[in-house]
Scaffold this active site. Structure first.
Site, mmCIF file in Angstrom:
data_model
loop_
_atom_site.group_PDB
_atom_site.id
_atom_site.type_symbol
_atom_site.label_atom_id
_atom_site.label_comp_id
_atom_site.label_asym_id
_atom_site.label_seq_id
_atom_site.Cartn_x
_atom_site.Cartn_y
_atom_site.Cartn_z
ATOM 1 N N TYR A 1 0.752 -1.316 -0.209
ATOM 2 C CA TYR A 1 0.132 0.087 -0.074
ATOM 3 C C TYR A 1 0.764 1.339 0.156
ATOM 4 C CZ TYR A 1 -3.806 -3.280 0.375
ATOM 5 O OH TYR A 1 -4.647 -4.206 0.115
ATOM 6 N N GLY A 2 1.835 1.611 1.001
ATOM 7 C CA GLY A 2 2.605 2.591 0.847
ATOM 8 C C GLY A 2 3.330 2.988 -0.258
ATOM 9 N N GLU B 1 10.689 -4.912 -5.638
ATOM 10 C CA GLU B 1 9.944 -5.715 -4.688
ATOM 11 C C GLU B 1 10.572 -7.134 -4.652
ATOM 12 O OE1 GLU B 1 6.973 -5.849 -3.083
ATOM 13 O OE2 GLU B 1 7.586 -7.803 -3.030
ATOM 14 N N GLY C 1 0.715 -7.058 0.380
ATOM 15 C CA GLY C 1 -0.419 -7.543 1.298
ATOM 16 C C GLY C 1 -1.778 -7.608 0.659
ATOM 17 N N MET D 1 -10.748 -6.217 3.254
ATOM 18 C CA MET D 1 -11.707 -5.596 4.090
ATOM 19 C C MET D 1 -11.207 -4.097 4.217
ATOM 20 S SD MET D 1 -12.903 -8.181 7.007
ATOM 21 C CE MET D 1 -11.494 -9.072 6.679
ATOM 22 N N VAL E 1 15.918 -5.743 -1.457
ATOM 23 C CA VAL E 1 17.021 -4.490 -0.947
ATOM 24 C C VAL E 1 17.837 -4.952 0.235
ATOM 25 C CG1 VAL E 1 17.292 -2.276 -0.101
ATOM 26 C CG2 VAL E 1 15.771 -2.615 -2.149
ATOM 27 N N GLU F 1 -13.984 -9.267 13.026
ATOM 28 C CA GLU F 1 -14.615 -9.904 11.979
ATOM 29 C C GLU F 1 -14.974 -11.257 11.865
ATOM 30 O OE1 GLU F 1 -10.979 -10.062 9.588
ATOM 31 O OE2 GLU F 1 -11.433 -11.798 8.567
ATOM 32 N N HIS G 1 -1.910 -8.203 10.925
ATOM 33 C CA HIS G 1 -1.821 -6.713 10.791
ATOM 34 C C HIS G 1 -0.906 -6.266 11.579
ATOM 35 C CE1 HIS G 1 -6.525 -6.745 10.868
ATOM 36 N NE2 HIS G 1 -5.974 -7.349 9.832
ATOM 37 N N ASN H 1 -8.960 -3.123 10.440
ATOM 38 C CA ASN H 1 -8.230 -3.918 9.508
ATOM 39 C C ASN H 1 -7.330 -2.258 9.066
ATOM 40 O OD1 ASN H 1 -10.883 -4.788 9.620
ATOM 41 N ND2 ASN H 1 -9.819 -6.656 8.933
ATOM 42 N N PHE I 1 -5.613 -1.499 5.933
ATOM 43 C CA PHE I 1 -4.815 -0.927 4.890
ATOM 44 C C PHE I 1 -5.565 0.431 4.479
ATOM 45 C CE2 PHE I 1 -7.672 -4.192 2.438
ATOM 46 C CZ PHE I 1 -8.268 -3.336 1.906
HETATM 47 P P1 FDA Z 1 2.926 -4.521 2.579
HETATM 48 O O1 FDA Z 1 3.342 -5.875 3.439
HETATM 49 O O2 FDA Z 1 1.704 -4.715 1.932
HETATM 50 O O3 FDA Z 1 4.119 -4.501 1.239
HETATM 51 C C1 FDA Z 1 5.233 -4.594 1.765
HETATM 52 C C2 FDA Z 1 6.102 -5.090 0.444
HETATM 53 O O4 FDA Z 1 7.453 -4.913 0.310
HETATM 54 C C3 FDA Z 1 5.788 -6.552 0.123
HETATM 55 O O5 FDA Z 1 5.313 -6.795 -1.170
HETATM 56 C C4 FDA Z 1 7.099 -7.175 0.570
HETATM 57 O O6 FDA Z 1 7.404 -8.244 -0.294
HETATM 58 C C5 FDA Z 1 8.016 -5.992 0.002
HETATM 59 N N1 FDA Z 1 9.597 -6.065 0.688
HETATM 60 C C6 FDA Z 1 9.604 -6.179 1.872
HETATM 61 N N2 FDA Z 1 10.918 -6.480 2.269
HETATM 62 C C7 FDA Z 1 11.672 -6.054 1.011
HETATM 63 C C8 FDA Z 1 12.801 -5.596 0.722
HETATM 64 N N3 FDA Z 1 13.881 -5.677 1.616
HETATM 65 N N4 FDA Z 1 13.223 -5.419 -0.547
HETATM 66 C C9 FDA Z 1 12.209 -5.501 -1.478
HETATM 67 N N5 FDA Z 1 10.890 -5.787 -1.298
HETATM 68 C C10 FDA Z 1 10.511 -5.856 0.133
HETATM 69 N N6 FDA Z 1 -5.649 -5.661 5.921
HETATM 70 C C11 FDA Z 1 -6.974 -4.879 5.850
HETATM 71 O O7 FDA Z 1 -7.044 -3.660 6.097
HETATM 72 N N7 FDA Z 1 -8.023 -5.665 5.776
HETATM 73 C C12 FDA Z 1 -7.865 -6.869 5.533
HETATM 74 O O8 FDA Z 1 -8.953 -7.649 4.911
HETATM 75 C C13 FDA Z 1 -6.710 -7.762 5.686
HETATM 76 N N8 FDA Z 1 -6.717 -9.086 5.489
HETATM 77 C C14 FDA Z 1 -5.250 -9.784 5.720
HETATM 78 C C15 FDA Z 1 -5.201 -11.202 5.627
HETATM 79 C C16 FDA Z 1 -3.923 -11.746 5.414
HETATM 80 C C17 FDA Z 1 -3.844 -13.003 5.316
HETATM 81 C C18 FDA Z 1 -2.855 -10.731 5.651
HETATM 82 C C19 FDA Z 1 -1.470 -11.201 5.661
HETATM 83 C C20 FDA Z 1 -2.884 -9.435 5.902
HETATM 84 C C21 FDA Z 1 -4.271 -8.927 5.867
HETATM 85 N N9 FDA Z 1 -4.232 -7.492 6.071
HETATM 86 C C22 FDA Z 1 -5.685 -6.875 6.019
HETATM 87 C C23 FDA Z 1 -3.181 -6.679 6.236
HETATM 88 C C24 FDA Z 1 -2.639 -5.691 5.277
HETATM 89 O O9 FDA Z 1 -2.505 -6.624 3.927
HETATM 90 C C25 FDA Z 1 -1.412 -5.003 5.491
HETATM 91 O O10 FDA Z 1 -1.637 -4.103 6.570
HETATM 92 C C26 FDA Z 1 -0.806 -4.191 4.434
HETATM 93 O O11 FDA Z 1 -0.447 -5.012 3.284
HETATM 94 C C27 FDA Z 1 0.499 -3.418 4.898
HETATM 95 O O12 FDA Z 1 0.710 -2.782 3.927
HETATM 96 P P2 FDA Z 1 2.217 -1.922 3.780
HETATM 97 O O13 FDA Z 1 2.420 -1.087 2.613
HETATM 98 O O14 FDA Z 1 2.754 -1.658 5.048
HETATM 99 O O15 FDA Z 1 3.271 -3.514 3.298
#
Ligand code: FDA
Length: 499
Positions: free
Chosen positions: A15-16, A35, A109, A116, A244, A355, A440, A478, A480
């Site tokens: 997301y970020g 990525e 993610g 949600m 990275v 949920e 989360h 949740n 995101f």
């Molecule tokens: P996010 O984890 O999305 O992205 C980080 C990315 O950086 C990843 O693609 C990773 O591979 C990459 N990365 C990491 N280290 C790296 C490196 N050193 N070099 C290169 N790439 C690297 N939330 C919600 O709001 N509603 C929901 O329904 C759900 N349900 C849910 C189910 C399941 C099974 C999970 C695992 C999670 C959820 N979530 C959720 C949580 C939600 O998905 C989560 O909060 C966000 O994806 C976080 O977003 P970020 O941008 O912080 O990181």
């Protein structure tokens, strides 16, 4: 390639990272996203990109030889299966006392989550992030995030009539019987598509046990929304399967970024070093925190503050299942996309937003499953281990207890009223609470503490944090939508003032 120079480099495509990529490219800045996971665009030998939850294979997990399902047990034994080790889409990253589930691939993610899309309660947002102007968030950035993410609501009439949400209606009835309110939860899954799935008009995805190992259709994941829009500018490039490993000041200004490229079997293909004027950390709460803690400890970025790595929480996550009576069947057919939550956040003694989760087994099991979000005050820190060179997380097993206590107030009451019991076979053998994993992860590089009020790393011009590590451990729903909206707010400021 090694030696390349880019104006903006984004680490991670969740997301970020997706918000940063869109706003930078729209501002006319060539942006490169790195990525570690795959670009999920090529079907496997079965013609599908992703697996269903009932038939996991290598695609399901990030380099594991055995699945590690969140609900990993049933009727006295493990339900995990042997799989090929592969650059799969769901990572279960183990720390000493918790496992953190994360998406791996272009879209982060968004590829694996339940979709949600919940805007937090304003009063709680203000409590958690008091330095952020909430008029701006609720007037501009939450609406902007919801629109760009493609958030939509379920048709209530269809919800009431379809067999696919019987589990949610049973969850609602049993909650309402005990005086707990429920609320519909918006989603990025296209509910119009889901209706067509139910009518047999299109290929089933959410209705075919697809979610945590990816959805082959229906879900508006980031590759279809923010990242597609960024690509349409012509200024976006993405390197999948690149991790990275280091960021450090470059001699002539800007930063050097070191990365390792792997193939889908995990073999190292290349090591590369590029330079970037600006680096946006978007590797997620765990990825960003680990990287920054390691850079501080190893002297690449020695001047990072002590707040880097601190303030990590699990959003109060805890899971639990209840066994319903035989006369309350939850349905053999269950949509994998949750649509309802129990909202008991107003209970000052122990706020809970739970949920009502599907238990998609393809057969009647009478199970009600819940993922509870609670207000757990415990916070952990990421710590560099000089012996192993790895970064650990000092979360303690007992720290989940406040979440269990809060959730018990709701589910004990429901069980008492219904005359039902907890399932003790889903998270271990005689283990009621799913308290040793988290969906989360939040924090580790908290806004206004490790960074300035907009995600800039103090003393390091051109370094920014834009992901879930900015959120201090808890957001009450949740996360995101909050991560996306906060990134929108911070990027608007950064583009207006720094670029
Ligand atoms: P996010 O984890 O999305 O992205 C980080 C990315 O950086 C990843 O693609 C990773 O591979 C990459 N990365 C990491 N280290 C790296 C490196 N050193 N070099 C290169 N790439 C690297 N939330 C919600 O709001 N509603 C929901 O329904 C759900 N349900 C849910 C189910 C399941 C099974 C999970 C695992 C999670 C959820 N979530 C959720 C949580 C939600 O998905 C989560 O909060 C966000 O994806 C976080 O977003 P970020 O941008 O912080 O990181």
């Amino acid at each position: 390639a090694t030696g390349d120079h880019v104006p903006a480099l984004v680490i991670g495509s969740g997301y970020g990272g997706a918000v940063a990529a869109l706003r930078l490219t729209r501002a006319g800045i060539d942006t490169h996203v790195v990525e570690m996971g795959q670009s999920w665009t090529t079907p496997g030998s079965d013609g599908l990109i992703f697996n269903s939850m009932l038939k996991p294979d290598g695609r399901s997990f990030w380099f594991r030889t055995k699945t590690d399902q969140p609900v990993g047990y049933f009727s006295g034994g493990s339900v995990n299966k042997s799989i090929a080790s592969y650059a799969g889409v769901l990572d279960s990253e183990a720390f000493a006392a918790t496992r953190v589930y994360q998406g791996r691939g272009v879209g982060g993610g968004s590829l694996v989550n339940g979709g949600m899309a919940v805007t937090p309660k304003r009063s709680y947002f203000e409590e958690v992030l008091p330095s952020v102007n909430s008029d701006e968030m609720y007037g501009t950035y939450f609406p902007r995030a919801n629109a760009a993410l493609g958030v939509n609501a379920i048709d209530p009439a269809w919800f009431e009539s379809t067999e696919w949400y019987k589990f949610a209606r049973v969850g609602r009835q049993t909650a309402n019987d005990s005086g707990f309110a429920t609320t519909f939860v918006p989603n990025v899954y296209d509910f119009a598509y889901m209706k067509q799935e139910a009518a047999g008009q299109v290929r089933k995805s959410a209705l075919a046990q697809e979610v945590i190992y990816g959805n082959n259709a229906g879900k508006r994941s980031l590759d279809k929304t923010y990242l597609a829009a960024a690509a349409a500018t012509g200024r976006l490039s993405i390197s999948p399967l690149h991790t990275v490993t280091a960021v450090a000041p470059a001699a002539g200004g800007g930063y050097t970024v070191e990365m390792t490229q792997i193939d889908t079997a995990g073999a190292v293909v290349a090591r590369k070093t590029v330079t970037a004027d600006r680096v946006f950390f978007a590797a997620g709460s765990v990825g960003t925190s680990k990287l920054l803690v390691a850079m501080k400890a190893t002297g690449r970025l020695p001047d990072l503050g002590d707040e880097v790595g601190a303030g990590w929480g699990n959003n109060g996550n805890v899971m639990v299942g209840r066994a319903n009576h035989m006369w309350d069947p939850t349905g053999g057919n269950q949509s994998c996309i949750p649509a309802l939550g129990i909202d008991d956040w107003a209970d000052a003694a122990g706020p809970v937003f739970a949920e009502i989760a599907p238990f998609p087994a393809g057969t009647e099991l009478w199970i009600s499953l819940y993922l509870a979000i609670t207000k757990n005050p415990n916070r952990a820190r990421f710590v560099f281990d000089a012996g192993t060179g790895k970064v650990g997380l000092n979360w303690q097993a007992g720290w989940t207890q406040p979440s269990i206590d809060a959730a018990k107030r709701v589910f004990d009451a429901i069980n008492k009223k219904e005359g039902t019991i907890y399932r003790t076979d889903l998270f271990g053998v005689y283990k009621t609470w799913g308290d040793d994993f988290v969906y989360h992860p939040l924090g580790g590089c908290v806004l206004g503490r490790a960074t300035d009020g907009y995600g800039r790393l103090p003393g390091h011009p051109g370094l920014y944090v834009v992901d879930g590590s900015l959120v201090p451990g808890s957001i009450g729903v949740n996360p995101f939508v909050t991560i996306t909206a906060l990134a929108e707010r911070n990027m608007a400021k950064i583009i207006a003032t720094d670029l």
